[in-house]
Scaffold this active site. Sequence first.
Site, mmCIF file in Angstrom:
data_model
loop_
_atom_site.group_PDB
_atom_site.id
_atom_site.type_symbol
_atom_site.label_atom_id
_atom_site.label_comp_id
_atom_site.label_asym_id
_atom_site.label_seq_id
_atom_site.Cartn_x
_atom_site.Cartn_y
_atom_site.Cartn_z
ATOM 1 N N HIS A 142 49.274 5.263 -15.470
ATOM 2 C CA HIS A 142 49.992 5.207 -14.180
ATOM 3 C C HIS A 142 51.129 6.241 -14.148
ATOM 4 O O HIS A 142 52.306 5.887 -14.037
ATOM 5 C CB HIS A 142 50.533 3.790 -13.916
ATOM 6 C CG HIS A 142 50.777 3.513 -12.465
ATOM 7 N ND1 HIS A 142 50.672 2.257 -11.908
ATOM 8 C CD2 HIS A 142 51.141 4.334 -11.438
ATOM 9 C CE1 HIS A 142 50.955 2.316 -10.616
ATOM 10 N NE2 HIS A 142 51.249 3.568 -10.301
ATOM 11 N N ARG A 200 45.946 2.192 -6.367
ATOM 12 C CA ARG A 200 46.264 0.953 -7.068
ATOM 13 C C ARG A 200 44.982 0.436 -7.702
ATOM 14 O O ARG A 200 43.905 0.519 -7.097
ATOM 15 C CB ARG A 200 46.824 -0.102 -6.106
ATOM 16 C CG ARG A 200 48.266 0.150 -5.665
ATOM 17 C CD ARG A 200 49.256 -0.071 -6.816
ATOM 18 N NE ARG A 200 50.634 0.052 -6.397
ATOM 19 C CZ ARG A 200 51.353 1.187 -6.465
ATOM 20 N NH1 ARG A 200 50.811 2.290 -6.946
ATOM 21 N NH2 ARG A 200 52.609 1.200 -6.074
ATOM 22 N N GLU A 233 47.075 -4.074 -14.800
ATOM 23 C CA GLU A 233 47.930 -3.231 -15.664
ATOM 24 C C GLU A 233 48.908 -4.067 -16.471
ATOM 25 O O GLU A 233 49.452 -5.025 -15.930
ATOM 26 C CB GLU A 233 48.723 -2.244 -14.797
ATOM 27 C CG GLU A 233 47.855 -1.107 -14.349
ATOM 28 C CD GLU A 233 48.568 -0.083 -13.486
ATOM 29 O OE1 GLU A 233 49.770 0.159 -13.687
ATOM 30 O OE2 GLU A 233 47.908 0.463 -12.611
#
Length: 329
Positions: free
Chosen positions: A285, A238, A267
């Site tokens: 991602h 993450r 993000e």
Amino acid sequence: MAKWNVYVTRLVPQPALDLLAEHCDLEINPEDRVLTKAELLDKVRGRDAVLCLLTDTLDDEVFTAAKGATIFANVAVGFNNVDLKAATRHGIMISNTPGVLTEATADMAWALLFAVARRVVEGDKFTRAGKYKGWGPLLMLGQEITGKTLGVIGGGRIGTAFARKAKGFDMRVLYHDVQPNKAFEEATGGTFVDKETLLKEADFISLHVPLMPSTTHLISTPELQLMKKSAILINTSRGPVIDEQALVQALQEKEIWGAGLDVFENEPHLAPGLADLDNVVLCPHIASATWETRTNMALMAARNLLAALQGELPPQCLNPEVYYNRSGK
Ligand code: GLV
């Protein structure tokens, strides 16, 4: 018998939608985008269950709107997007998708490591731009991978799979976690070390921890300064595990050699300066983004959702106490 009323917050692979449609009346967000908070609040009202994604922020307000829902089945292993305590307070089960994305995510960490160490993206851009004028003995020299020291932070399922794959490259494996993990050591031959030793000794460092308060900014300026100047940092976990602005500075000042990132602190936004650097490879991602894995993730979430609606304990339930309270077991 009336079908269950289920909302799907974004299109997922068809086999999962087909499975749900056998038992449920489905409404699916038709647009390939994240719902706004207002849309999400509106859409979860009056549902029996919701199939949701890591891009949906599921907080007390959402669970209040979803009053009466049995489960929110999250199509992701990470559940930092969910306020689990709030869901439990509202008597809503939450499930995730562990296991099915382990290998795909570990593969992606390797893809990034190779891309950075061997300058694959830079080489591609250079060649397409017509700058390749012939073989050169000093052209785009990168770093050898075979025989180097790998540092794995987070010795769980994905960290273990990542390190296991290093066997083919004759690497020395060091790992760090909150405690040693025998299964990691048996699968990888790796050695448990403290974080400082790992940061100082590893040639390549890959992060495989869940995001929580204790792992937020696990890598910031002091950690980057401990790393070798030749170190490569990989993150498929993450974004907020790395202090992204500190990483940009370290890459600009060549404190470390390079980085490969599949996740970002905020993000989909990137820290200022990150996209201008040649010594970083950036991906949107996509670590679990293979047809096989995304299908398996969506199917696992759909099965959890159906189990909850059928009065069973979903196999990947994160707050089973809700089930036991509901069923009086
Ligand atoms: C992907 O990032 C996941 O948590 O499944």
